[in-house]
Design an enzyme around this catalytic site. Sequence first.
Site, PDB file in Angstrom:
ATOM      1  N   GLY A 250     -20.657  24.295  25.192  1.00  0.00           N
ATOM      2  CA  GLY A 250     -21.353  25.569  25.417  1.00  0.00           C
ATOM      3  C   GLY A 250     -21.969  25.651  26.804  1.00  0.00           C
ATOM      4  O   GLY A 250     -21.385  25.205  27.791  1.00  0.00           O
TER       5      GLY A 250
ATOM      6  N   LYS B  28     -16.191  13.738  26.528  1.00  0.00           N
ATOM      7  CA  LYS B  28     -17.028  14.806  25.974  1.00  0.00           C
ATOM      8  C   LYS B  28     -17.759  14.222  24.778  1.00  0.00           C
ATOM      9  O   LYS B  28     -17.143  13.578  23.914  1.00  0.00           O
ATOM     10  CB  LYS B  28     -16.143  16.006  25.586  1.00  0.00           C
ATOM     11  CG  LYS B  28     -16.907  17.169  24.961  1.00  0.00           C
ATOM     12  CD  LYS B  28     -16.158  18.502  25.128  1.00  0.00           C
ATOM     13  CE  LYS B  28     -16.862  19.629  24.378  1.00  0.00           C
ATOM     14  NZ  LYS B  28     -16.513  20.979  24.857  1.00  0.00           N
TER      15      LYS B  28
ATOM     16  N   LYS C 270     -14.714  26.022  31.067  1.00  0.00           N
ATOM     17  CA  LYS C 270     -15.042  24.633  31.452  1.00  0.00           C
ATOM     18  C   LYS C 270     -13.834  23.708  31.273  1.00  0.00           C
ATOM     19  O   LYS C 270     -13.531  22.900  32.145  1.00  0.00           O
ATOM     20  CB  LYS C 270     -16.206  24.090  30.603  1.00  0.00           C
ATOM     21  CG  LYS C 270     -17.528  24.792  30.807  1.00  0.00           C
ATOM     22  CD  LYS C 270     -18.627  24.170  29.963  1.00  0.00           C
ATOM     23  CE  LYS C 270     -18.350  24.202  28.468  1.00  0.00           C
ATOM     24  NZ  LYS C 270     -18.290  25.546  27.886  1.00  0.00           N
TER      25      LYS C 270
ATOM     26  N   ASN D 124     -14.508  31.113  37.876  1.00  0.00           N
ATOM     27  CA  ASN D 124     -13.255  31.181  37.124  1.00  0.00           C
ATOM     28  C   ASN D 124     -12.843  32.635  36.912  1.00  0.00           C
ATOM     29  O   ASN D 124     -13.678  33.533  36.920  1.00  0.00           O
ATOM     30  CB  ASN D 124     -13.429  30.464  35.777  1.00  0.00           C
ATOM     31  CG  ASN D 124     -12.101  30.291  35.058  1.00  0.00           C
ATOM     32  OD1 ASN D 124     -11.046  30.205  35.696  1.00  0.00           O
ATOM     33  ND2 ASN D 124     -12.141  30.244  33.740  1.00  0.00           N
TER      34      ASN D 124
HETATM   35  N1  LIG Z   1      -8.307  30.745  34.838  1.00  0.00           N
HETATM   36  C1  LIG Z   1      -7.798  30.894  33.605  1.00  0.00           C
HETATM   37  N2  LIG Z   1      -6.540  31.369  33.442  1.00  0.00           N
HETATM   38  C2  LIG Z   1      -5.995  31.513  32.207  1.00  0.00           C
HETATM   39  N3  LIG Z   1      -6.626  31.215  31.053  1.00  0.00           N
HETATM   40  C3  LIG Z   1      -7.888  30.730  31.144  1.00  0.00           C
HETATM   41  C4  LIG Z   1      -8.525  30.552  32.413  1.00  0.00           C
HETATM   42  N4  LIG Z   1      -9.769  30.059  32.183  1.00  0.00           N
HETATM   43  C5  LIG Z   1      -9.892  29.936  30.845  1.00  0.00           C
HETATM   44  N5  LIG Z   1      -8.770  30.344  30.220  1.00  0.00           N
HETATM   45  C6  LIG Z   1      -8.544  30.367  28.746  1.00  0.00           C
HETATM   46  O1  LIG Z   1      -9.712  30.928  28.143  1.00  0.00           O
HETATM   47  C7  LIG Z   1     -10.052  30.216  26.961  1.00  0.00           C
HETATM   48  C8  LIG Z   1     -11.466  29.629  27.084  1.00  0.00           C
HETATM   49  O2  LIG Z   1     -11.473  28.671  28.147  1.00  0.00           O
HETATM   50  P1  LIG Z   1     -12.023  27.180  27.938  1.00  0.00           P
HETATM   51  O3  LIG Z   1     -11.579  26.625  26.630  1.00  0.00           O
HETATM   52  O4  LIG Z   1     -11.692  26.428  29.152  1.00  0.00           O
HETATM   53  O5  LIG Z   1     -13.599  27.493  27.856  1.00  0.00           O
HETATM   54  P2  LIG Z   1     -14.815  26.454  27.643  1.00  0.00           P
HETATM   55  O6  LIG Z   1     -15.914  26.898  28.533  1.00  0.00           O
HETATM   56  O7  LIG Z   1     -14.324  25.080  27.820  1.00  0.00           O
HETATM   57  O8  LIG Z   1     -15.214  26.715  26.116  1.00  0.00           O
HETATM   58  P3  LIG Z   1     -16.054  25.723  25.119  1.00  0.00           P
HETATM   59  O9  LIG Z   1     -17.483  26.120  25.297  1.00  0.00           O
HETATM   60  O10 LIG Z   1     -15.496  26.063  23.781  1.00  0.00           O
HETATM   61  O11 LIG Z   1     -15.787  24.299  25.520  1.00  0.00           O
HETATM   62  C9  LIG Z   1      -8.966  29.164  26.756  1.00  0.00           C
HETATM   63  O12 LIG Z   1      -7.963  29.701  25.919  1.00  0.00           O
HETATM   64  C10 LIG Z   1      -8.413  28.963  28.167  1.00  0.00           C
HETATM   65  O13 LIG Z   1      -7.080  28.512  28.180  1.00  0.00           O
HETATM   66 MG   LIG Z   2     -14.324  23.466  26.507  1.00  0.00          MG
END
Ligand SMILES: Nc1ncnc2c1ncn2[C@@H]1O[C@H](COP(=O)(O)OP(=O)(O)OP(=O)(O)O)[C@@H](O)[C@H]1O
Ligand SMILES: [Mg+2]
Length: 228
Positions: free
Chosen positions: A120, A38, A16, A181
């Site tokens: 989440g 957020k 996200k 993604n």
């Molecule tokens: N397309 C992508 N390419 C490279 N790294 C990615 C990619 N998508 C996500 N990541 C990496 O994966 C990890 C988890 O992604 P992210 O933090 O965006 O998830 P989230 O859904 O926001 O999690 P949360 O529920 O904790 O908010 C991070 O380290 C992020 O940099």
């Molecule tokens: Mg996040």
Amino acid sequence: MGKAIFITGTGTDVGKTYVTALIVKKLRQAGKNAGYYKAAISGAEKGAAGELLPGDALYVNEEAGIGETAENLVSYVYEEAVSPHLAAKLNRCPIDFDRVETAFRRAKEKYDYLTVEGSGGIICPLRWDETQHVILDDLVVRLRLGAIVVADAGLGTINAAVLTIEHLKLRHIPVAGVILNRYHPGDVMEEDNRRMITEITGVPVIACVKPEDSVLDIDPEVLAGLYK
Ligand SMILES: Nc1ncnc2c1ncn2[C@@H]1O[C@H](COP(=O)(O)OP(=O)(O)OP(=O)(O)O)[C@@H](O)[C@H]1O
Ligand SMILES: [Mg+2]
């Protein structure tokens, strides 16, 4: 008063924040006044002075070049890497939703396109105590937001994405689209996942993000049109 959209996902770590940064960056690079908000972050790391750092918000702020202060980006920051309702309980610091709504409205006045990231997945309890039972979807309804669903492109995503979309529909939260993604063009299963999610739900996949992508492949005017 600007427009806003809510970014939810099929679960934690689905990307996200990564995708949100690309969204806000795309809008800003097209000359639009785009911001981020957020309500609550848990699992925050500590800075040099022992202060809690709202990682997601700082990442988007930096990547998209928003230039906002941490306190305007996030209302509640908890250290424990657990659901916000539990982190709030452990810290005796429950979320005050009037305060969240005020911060959200202030951000919406300041920015023309406000992207609100969830914690989440959509069933993420934010407050669960003697006085209030509030889940993330309740907050989305209260703030009258439509949603974009971020889903992993890989195995298991049809189930997770369809369940998330069905729940949003049940709560009368408009679903503007899905962003897949960690997408690998040419992968037969991932391309089928992309088709099947739309066939089952009727919701379009508006963009696919490959590993390490630094640009979101979508027309900024189409993207801006999703904000309400
Ligand atoms: N397309 C992508 N390419 C490279 N790294 C990615 C990619 N998508 C996500 N990541 C990496 O994966 C990890 C988890 O992604 P992210 O933090 O965006 O998830 P989230 O859904 O926001 O999690 P949360 O529920 O904790 O908010 C991070 O380290 C992020 O940099
Ligand atoms: Mg996040």
